[in-house]
Design an enzyme around this catalytic site. Structure first.
Site, PDB file in Angstrom:
ATOM      1  NE  ARG A 166      22.788 -32.425   8.881  1.00  0.00           N
ATOM      2  CZ  ARG A 166      23.161 -32.082   7.663  1.00  0.00           C
ATOM      3  NH1 ARG A 166      23.736 -32.958   6.884  1.00  0.00           N
ATOM      4  NH2 ARG A 166      22.957 -30.854   7.226  1.00  0.00           N
ATOM      5  CG  LEU A 185      35.592 -19.834  14.929  1.00  0.00           C
ATOM      6  CD1 LEU A 185      36.147 -19.842  13.513  1.00  0.00           C
ATOM      7  CD2 LEU A 185      36.459 -18.975  15.843  1.00  0.00           C
ATOM      8  N   GLY A 214      22.523 -25.478  14.966  1.00  0.00           N
ATOM      9  CA  GLY A 214      23.897 -25.730  15.412  1.00  0.00           C
ATOM     10  C   GLY A 214      24.172 -27.101  15.987  1.00  0.00           C
ATOM     11  CD  GLU A 215      21.421 -32.631  16.224  1.00  0.00           C
ATOM     12  OE1 GLU A 215      21.547 -33.849  16.433  1.00  0.00           O
ATOM     13  OE2 GLU A 215      20.327 -32.106  15.912  1.00  0.00           O
ATOM     14  NE  ARG A 216      28.309 -30.497  10.085  1.00  0.00           N
ATOM     15  CZ  ARG A 216      29.333 -29.648  10.055  1.00  0.00           C
ATOM     16  NH1 ARG A 216      29.151 -28.368  10.356  1.00  0.00           N
ATOM     17  NH2 ARG A 216      30.541 -30.055   9.733  1.00  0.00           N
ATOM     18  CD  GLU A 225      21.250 -24.965   9.919  1.00  0.00           C
ATOM     19  OE1 GLU A 225      22.482 -24.832   9.850  1.00  0.00           O
ATOM     20  OE2 GLU A 225      20.702 -26.059  10.133  1.00  0.00           O
ATOM     21  NE  ARG A 261      25.142 -28.532   6.998  1.00  0.00           N
ATOM     22  CZ  ARG A 261      26.259 -27.940   7.364  1.00  0.00           C
ATOM     23  NH1 ARG A 261      26.223 -26.706   7.816  1.00  0.00           N
ATOM     24  NH2 ARG A 261      27.419 -28.554   7.267  1.00  0.00           N
TER      25      ARG A 261
END
Length: 284
Positions: free
Chosen positions: A40, A61, A78-80, A112, A116
């Site tokens: 991305r 979370l 988990g970069e976002r 991953e 999305r």
């Protein structure tokens, strides 16, 4: 909560493996750097802002996944969340540390992201190209592995043959996948960039572009020679090579010699094909 959080590959990492000594740790954000294999290239500000507000209200979370590197840690998944925490001016983020090889890290990052729905067509194409190379798969094998059709993968990979300016327009959502596919039909490739600029400037529809491409192609001189009928041996050989290399292959026989044409979609795809050929030669 931001849409997409906790879906796809992320769900596989929800449970911490305590048997291997894993635990959720708070890691300083300034000790973490993004995944170098992240396909991305663009992160929507609105999406990051939405996730930031959720984190400020409810906390993170789901921990991110990282691996140790020379300069601290690299993000695997988990970069976002990492970017949203930075925007929220937090100093730490919950994370699980995993021992992963370079190839495992790349594959997880690509897979991953493919789960999305907000990847641009170009980002998706780059992910497919890298997976084909790293896993040494044919397009058909990759299609089965990720649950996509082979034409879907091939159509995306073809976008990587468009000029960089056109790819940029697609990445910025100024051109759609449909626009890109229509432009691929243009025979005079020198006109691709100016035509794409016209589409963006005048906000032309895909149907309009298809008509423009058809008109432009009518002015391209056609070859008058007809191709000779190909014998069964050449057809079978083409089929074998197509299956092995995962791309289009054409074999042409002339008087005392022949020629093999192998289609590739990008520098990464060419490297993948060369690697397969080199591997086969070493195995002889």
């Amino acid at each position: 909560m931001s849409k997409g959080l906790g879906k796809g590959i992320n769900a596989l990492f929800a449970n911490v493996d305590v048997n291997n000594g894993e635990s959720i740790q708070e890691i300083a954000l300034n000790n973490i750097r993004p995944n170098p294999y992240q396909p991305r290239k663009t992160f929507e500000k609105e999406s990051i802002e939405e996730l930031k507000q959720s984190i400020l209200e409810h906390g993170v979370l789901q921990p991110i996944i990282v691996r140790r590197s020379i300069k601290g840690f690299e993000i695997v998944v988990g970069e976002r969340r990492y970017r949203a925490c930075k925007e929220a001016r937090l100093s730490t983020i919950p994370a699980v540390i995993r021992e992963l090889t370079e190839q495992q890290m790349m594959e997880l990052a690509l897979l991953e992201n493919l789960q999305r729905e907000d990847l641009t067509p170009i980002e998706e194409a780059i992910a497919y190209s890298k997976l084909l190379k790293s896993l040494q798969l044919t397009q058909e094998e990759l299609a089965v592995r990720i649950g996509k059709s082979r034409p879907h993968i091939a159509n995306h990979l073809r976008l990587l043959t468009l000029p960089k300016k056109v790819q940029q327009f697609i990445n910025e959502n100024q051109l759609s996948m449909g626009h890109g596919r229509a432009l691929l039909g243009l025979k005079d490739t020198e006109k691709l960039t100016p035509l794409s600029e016209k589409i963006v400037r005048e906000k032309l529809s895909v149907r309009h572009v298809e008509q423009l491409v058809q008109k432009l192609n009518e002015h391209v001189p056609r070859e008058t020679k007809t191709a000779p009928k190909k014998d069964v041996f050449l057809k079978e050989s083409e089929s074998v090579l197509r299956e092995r290399l995962g791309t289009a292959v054409t074999i042409k026989r002339q008087k005392k010699k022949g020629k093999i044409e192998i289609e590739f979609f990008s520098n990464e795809d060419l490297e993948r094909i060369l690697h397969i050929i080199e591997h086969d030669l070493e195995g002889e």
